[in-house]
Motif scaffolding. Structure first.
Motif, mmCIF file in Angstrom:
data_model
loop_
_atom_site.group_PDB
_atom_site.id
_atom_site.type_symbol
_atom_site.label_atom_id
_atom_site.label_comp_id
_atom_site.label_asym_id
_atom_site.label_seq_id
_atom_site.Cartn_x
_atom_site.Cartn_y
_atom_site.Cartn_z
ATOM 1 N N ARG A 384 15.980 -26.381 39.976
ATOM 2 C CA ARG A 384 14.722 -25.656 39.831
ATOM 3 C C ARG A 384 14.853 -24.680 38.659
ATOM 4 N N PRO A 385 13.749 -24.412 37.924
ATOM 5 C CA PRO A 385 13.800 -23.343 36.928
ATOM 6 C C PRO A 385 14.209 -22.041 37.605
ATOM 7 N N THR A 386 15.146 -21.323 36.995
ATOM 8 C CA THR A 386 15.718 -20.138 37.635
ATOM 9 C C THR A 386 15.816 -18.994 36.633
ATOM 10 N N ILE A 387 15.451 -17.793 37.095
ATOM 11 C CA ILE A 387 15.640 -16.587 36.297
ATOM 12 C C ILE A 387 16.437 -15.592 37.122
ATOM 13 N N ALA A 388 17.522 -15.096 36.555
ATOM 14 C CA ALA A 388 18.325 -14.043 37.195
ATOM 15 C C ALA A 388 18.098 -12.744 36.434
ATOM 16 N N PHE A 389 17.868 -11.663 37.188
ATOM 17 C CA PHE A 389 17.572 -10.359 36.601
ATOM 18 C C PHE A 389 18.643 -9.341 36.976
ATOM 19 N N ALA A 390 18.852 -8.390 36.061
ATOM 20 C CA ALA A 390 19.708 -7.234 36.312
ATOM 21 C C ALA A 390 19.024 -6.018 35.698
ATOM 22 N N ASP A 391 19.459 -4.830 36.082
ATOM 23 C CA ASP A 391 18.886 -3.614 35.509
ATOM 24 C C ASP A 391 19.162 -3.549 34.011
ATOM 25 N N GLY A 392 18.157 -3.084 33.268
ATOM 26 C CA GLY A 392 18.307 -2.876 31.836
ATOM 27 C C GLY A 392 18.164 -1.409 31.508
ATOM 28 N N ASP A 393 17.338 -1.073 30.519
ATOM 29 C CA ASP A 393 17.057 0.314 30.200
ATOM 30 C C ASP A 393 16.313 0.964 31.368
ATOM 31 N N PRO A 394 16.291 2.296 31.423
ATOM 32 C CA PRO A 394 15.617 2.976 32.536
ATOM 33 C C PRO A 394 14.203 2.437 32.753
ATOM 34 N N GLY A 395 13.925 2.042 34.005
ATOM 35 C CA GLY A 395 12.615 1.536 34.362
ATOM 36 C C GLY A 395 12.383 0.084 34.006
ATOM 37 N N GLU A 396 13.413 -0.603 33.452
ATOM 38 C CA GLU A 396 13.257 -1.989 33.029
ATOM 39 C C GLU A 396 14.321 -2.874 33.654
ATOM 40 N N ILE A 397 14.022 -4.156 33.759
ATOM 41 C CA ILE A 397 15.013 -5.151 34.156
ATOM 42 C C ILE A 397 15.016 -6.258 33.117
ATOM 43 N N LYS A 398 16.197 -6.819 32.902
ATOM 44 C CA LYS A 398 16.350 -7.897 31.936
ATOM 45 C C LYS A 398 16.653 -9.189 32.679
ATOM 46 N N GLY A 399 16.013 -10.265 32.230
ATOM 47 C CA GLY A 399 16.208 -11.550 32.879
ATOM 48 C C GLY A 399 16.712 -12.603 31.922
ATOM 49 N N SER A 400 17.434 -13.560 32.465
ATOM 50 C CA SER A 400 17.896 -14.713 31.708
ATOM 51 C C SER A 400 17.447 -15.952 32.462
ATOM 52 N N PRO A 421 -1.378 -9.670 30.648
ATOM 53 C CA PRO A 421 -0.939 -8.779 29.562
ATOM 54 C C PRO A 421 -0.193 -7.557 30.093
ATOM 55 N N GLY A 422 0.914 -7.252 29.444
ATOM 56 C CA GLY A 422 1.706 -6.097 29.824
ATOM 57 C C GLY A 422 2.743 -6.355 30.891
ATOM 58 N N MET A 423 2.675 -7.510 31.556
ATOM 59 C CA MET A 423 3.647 -7.808 32.610
ATOM 60 C C MET A 423 5.041 -8.046 32.024
ATOM 61 N N ILE A 424 5.097 -8.774 30.896
ATOM 62 C CA ILE A 424 6.369 -9.029 30.222
ATOM 63 C C ILE A 424 6.415 -8.164 28.974
ATOM 64 N N LEU A 425 7.442 -7.322 28.875
ATOM 65 C CA LEU A 425 7.548 -6.434 27.720
ATOM 66 C C LEU A 425 7.950 -7.193 26.466
ATOM 67 N N LYS A 426 8.873 -8.144 26.610
ATOM 68 C CA LYS A 426 9.266 -8.997 25.489
ATOM 69 C C LYS A 426 9.985 -10.222 26.034
ATOM 70 N N PHE A 427 9.934 -11.293 25.269
ATOM 71 C CA PHE A 427 10.605 -12.527 25.674
ATOM 72 C C PHE A 427 10.855 -13.385 24.436
ATOM 73 N N GLY A 428 11.714 -14.369 24.594
ATOM 74 C CA GLY A 428 12.004 -15.307 23.519
ATOM 75 C C GLY A 428 12.917 -16.397 24.032
ATOM 76 N N GLY A 429 13.023 -17.488 23.280
ATOM 77 C CA GLY A 429 13.903 -18.566 23.703
ATOM 78 C C GLY A 429 13.383 -19.920 23.290
ATOM 79 N N HIS A 430 13.752 -20.938 24.067
ATOM 80 C CA HIS A 430 13.322 -22.302 23.768
ATOM 81 C C HIS A 430 13.093 -23.056 25.064
ATOM 82 N N ALA A 431 13.147 -24.379 25.016
ATOM 83 C CA ALA A 431 12.721 -25.180 26.164
ATOM 84 C C ALA A 431 13.574 -24.961 27.409
ATOM 85 N N MET A 432 14.887 -24.872 27.233
ATOM 86 C CA MET A 432 15.779 -24.864 28.386
ATOM 87 C C MET A 432 16.346 -23.492 28.725
ATOM 88 N N ALA A 433 16.204 -22.519 27.838
ATOM 89 C CA ALA A 433 16.768 -21.189 28.095
ATOM 90 C C ALA A 433 15.922 -20.136 27.408
#
Length: 579
Positions: A384-400, A421-433
Motif C-alpha cells: 500500500r502507499p505509505t507515508i511515515a512522519f516524524a517531528d520536524g521544526d516546531p509545530g511541523e511534522i515531516k513525512g517520507s 490549500p495550506g494543508m501541505i506546507l511543501k512537498f516534492g518527489g516523483h512517482a514512487m517516492a
C-alpha cells in the motif's frame, strides 16, 4: 504481523523476429525480450552509444557559464543533496571541475535537520558567510528552489540549476536550468539521475573548453574516469535503467571491476565484504549506496562526499569504516522504529490481507533521517502507499512517502494540496517516492484527504502484491554456468529487473540462520540434484515449517562465493508450501 500474501505472475513473452537468428542463449533472449529489448543491437552498451550531450536542453548554456567561471578563476560553489545521488553528483562536479583546471571550487550540502532540502535562502546566507561564491551550481536539486535562487540573484550570484526531479508550475529564475524533465527538453532519456545530469554537463563543458582552445597547454581529462560515480548514484537513486542509463552503469561497473575506481568506492565495497572484481549493480544499490546514505540520514552527507573525493587509500578506508559504522547505527534505529510501527498496526488491527488503501504512520520521536526506509518497509509488507512522519521544526511534522506501481505519489500529494490549500506546507518527489511537510495540527485531516485521493487514483490499480516471473527453469539450467551468465547479463535494476523464476522443489533440509533467514537444501522433482537456497527475513511464525515437504518458490539464480568457492544458490523472493 505477517506480510501480505503475494501471487506469482509469469511475464508474457513473444520474442520479436530480430531475436530468432541471434546466437544469444535462448534463456537470455527470453529475458531480454520480456524487458522490452526489441533488437539485440540495443544490448551494445559502450560509451559510444550514449545519447549526445547537445540533445540535453541548455547543457551548452551551462557549459558556457562554467567555462567563463573557470577562465576568470571565479569562486564556484556546488550545492548538493543529502542522499547518495546528491553525494555522487557533488563529488563528480567538484572533481571534474578541478580536473578542468578550476582553482576555486567547493561544495555545500544542507544538513537535513537544520536547513531541509535544496537551495534555500538560508543556504545562500550560509554560503555568503563561508566565502561569497560568484557562481552556485545545484546538483540533484534546485528545480523547486524559487526563493533560494531569488536570494542568490539579489546577492549578485549567478545560478545554474541541474536537477532531474519533476518541476512545479513555476520555475526558479536561474541563469540556466538543465533538467531533462523540464518543459521543452526533448532529451530522449527522461530517467537520468542527478549524477547523470551533471555528467552530461561536464561532457558539454569539455566540448566548450576544447572549442575555446583551453586544452592547447593542458591535457583534456578523460571523463570516463567518473563513470564509477555515475553508476553508483544512478543505481542508488533507483531511477529506471533505460538503455542510456544502462550504458552509464555498465561503464562504471567495468571501471570498478578493473580496479580503476575511486579509492572511496573501492573502500566501501571492502567494508561491505563485496568483491570489486565481481561487482554488479545490486552491490552498489544494497551495499555501497546505503553506507553513503547513512551519513545523510543520521548526520552530515559531507562524510560520504569526502570519502568519494578522497584520493589517498588509507584515508579512504578510514572514511569508509566511519560510514560503515553509521550504517550499523542506522540499522539499529530502523529496526526499533519498524518494531514500533508494526505494534502500532497491530493496535489498529491492521491485517496484511485487509489493509486500508493507504497508510500513514506518525511517531513524534521517530528519526527524520530513517522514516523513508521505514515507509518503504511498511509499503513492501502491506503493498500500500505509505507515508511515515516524524517531528520536524516546531509545530511541523515531516513525512517520507513510498508508493506502489500505478500510484504516482507526487501527483497524489499535488492533488491533496490543490483540494486543500495550506494543508501541505511543501512537498516534492516523483512517482514512487516523495517528501512533505505538514502543520502538526493538520495530520488527522491529511490522513483522511490522502486516503480519499488514493482511492480516486487506485480504481484500476492491482492492490495484490505480485512477483513477476520469467517462467520455469529446466534442471540443467539450475547451474553455476547459468547463474554466472545471468549475473553479468545486466546491469539489472529499476524497470529492467534481475530475472526471477518460479518452480516447485522438494525440501531436503531447512533451518534458520542469522536469527531470521531460512536456509534450505532443495531438490528439483525428479532431478536428484541438491540445491542451496536462502530466504531472507522470513515470517518466524511460519518458518521453519517441518510439515512442508514441497515448496513453490519464486527465486533469483545467484552465485554464492564462500571461502574461494563459487556455487549456485537460489535467492528466494516468495515461498509457499506446495504440500
Amino acid at each position: 504481523m505477517p506480510g501480505v500474501e503475494k501471487t506469482i505472475r509469469r511475464r508474457a513473452v513473444d520474442p520479436p523476429a530480430a531475436w530468432q537468428d541471434t546466437p544469444l542463449h535462448p534463456l537470455l533472449a527470453r529475458v531480454y525480450a520480456a524487458r522490452g529489448v526489441a533488437d539485440p543491437a540495443d544490448l551494445e552498451l559502450g560509451l559510444g552509444q550514449l545519447l549526445r550531450p547537445e540533445r540535453l536542453l541548455h547543457a551548452d548554456r551551462a557549459a558556457a557559464v562554467l567555462a567563463d567561471a573557470i577562465a576568470a578563476d571565479r569562486h564556484i560553489l556546488i550545492v548538493g543533496d543529502y542522499d547518495a545521488d546528491g553525494a555522487t553528483s557533488t563529488a563528480l562536479a567538484v572533481a571534474a571541475l578541478r580536473a578542468f583546471g578550476a582553482k576555486n571550487v567547493g561544495y555545500l550540502v544542507p544538513n537535513r535537520f537544520e536547513y531541509g532540502y535544496g537551495l534555500t535562502p538560508e543556504i545562500v546566507e550560509l554560503a555568503l558567510a563561508q566565502g561569497s561564491p560568484e557562481l552556485i551550481v545545484t546538483v540533484d536539486n534546485g528545480i523547486s528552489s524559487i526563493d533560494g535562487v531569488a536570494a542568490a540573484r539579489d546577492a549578485g550570484i549567478t545560478t545554474v540549476i541541474t536537477d532531474h526531479h519533476l518541476a512545479g508550475q513555476t520555475l526558479p529564475q536561474a541563469d540556466v536550468i538543465v533538467n531533462p524533465n523540464q518543459d521543452g527538453c526533448t532529451f530522449p532519456s527522461k530517467n537520468l539521475a542527478g549524477v547523470g545530469v551533471i555528467f552530461y554537463i561536464m561532457l558539454a563543458l569539455r566540448s566548450e573548453l576544447r572549442e575555446r582552445g583551453w586544452f592547447r597547454e593542458r591535457e583534456a581529462p578523460n571523463l570516463g574516469q567518473f563513470t564509477d560515480l555515475v553508476a553508483l548514484g544512478t543505481v542508488a537513486d533507483v531511477v529506471p535503467l533505460d538503455r542510456n542509463n544502462r550504458i552509464l552503469v555498465a561503464a562504471g561497473l567495468q571501471r570498478i571491476r578493473q580496479g580503476q575506481a575511486r579509492p572511496g568506492i573501492m573502500a566501501l565495497l571492502e567494508v561491505a565484504s563485496r568483491s570489486s572484481q565481481s561487482v554488479v549493480a545490486s552491490d552498489l544499490g544494497f551495499a555501497v549506496g546505503p553506507r553513503i546514505n547513512a551519513a545523510g540520514r543520521l548526520d552530515d552527507i559531507s562524510l560520504g562526499i569526502e570519502c568519494l573525493l578522497q584520493e589517498d587509500w588509507s584515508a579512504a578506508r578510514e572514511l569508509a569504516a566511519a560510514l560503515h559504522q553509521k550504517n550499523q547505527d542506522r540499522r539499529i534505529i530502523e529496526a526499533d522504529m519498524q518494531d514500533q510501527a508494526l505494534r502500532l498496526l497491530d493496535d489498529l488491527s491492521v491485517a496484511a490481507d485487509a489493509a486500508p488503501i493507504a497508510m500513514t504512520l506518525y511517531q513524534a520521536d521517530w528519526h527524520q533521517g530513517v522514516i523513508g526506509i521505514l515507509a518503504s518497509r511498511i509499503k513492501d509488507r502491506l503493498h500500500r502507499p505509505t507515508i511515515a512522519f516524524a517531528d520536524g521544526d516546531p509545530g511541523e511534522i515531516k513525512g517520507s512517502a513510498r508508493s506502489i506501481p500505478g500510484i504516482h505519489i507526487r501527483d497524489i500529494l499535488d492533488a491533496v494540496a490543490t483540494r486543500h490549500p495550506g494543508m501541505i506546507l511543501k512537498f516534492g518527489g516523483h512517482a514512487m517516492a516523495a517528501g512533505l511537510t505538514l502543520p502538526r495540527k493538520a495530520y488527522a485531516d491529511f490522513q483522511r484527504a490522502f486516503t480519499e485521493e488514493v482511492e480516486r487514483h487506485a480504481r484500476d490499480v492491482h492492490l495484490q502484491a505480485v512477483v513477476e516471473s520469467d517462467g520455469e527453469l529446466s534442471p540443467r539450467d539450475l547451474s553455476l554456468e547459468t547463474a554466472t551468465t545471468l549475473r553479468y547479463a545486466g546491469p539489472w535494476g529499476q524497470h529492467f529487473p534481475e530475472p526471477v523464476f518460479d518452480g516447485v522443489f522438494d525440501v531436503v533440509h531447512q533451518r534458520l540462520v542469522g536469527e531470521k533467514h531460512l536456509k534450505l537444501v532443495l531438490s528439483a522433482p525428479g532431478s536428484g540434484e541438491l540445491l542451496d537456497a536462502i530466504a531472507f527475513n522470513v515470517d518466524l511464525q511460519r518458518w521453519p515449517d517441518p510439515s512442508a515437504t514441497q515448496l513453490q518458490l519464486a527465486y533469483r539464480l545467484d552465485v554464492n562465493e564462500y571461502r574461494g568457492r563459487s556455487s549456485v544458490q537460489l535467492v528466494v523472493e516468495h515461498i509457499v508450501p506446495s504440500r
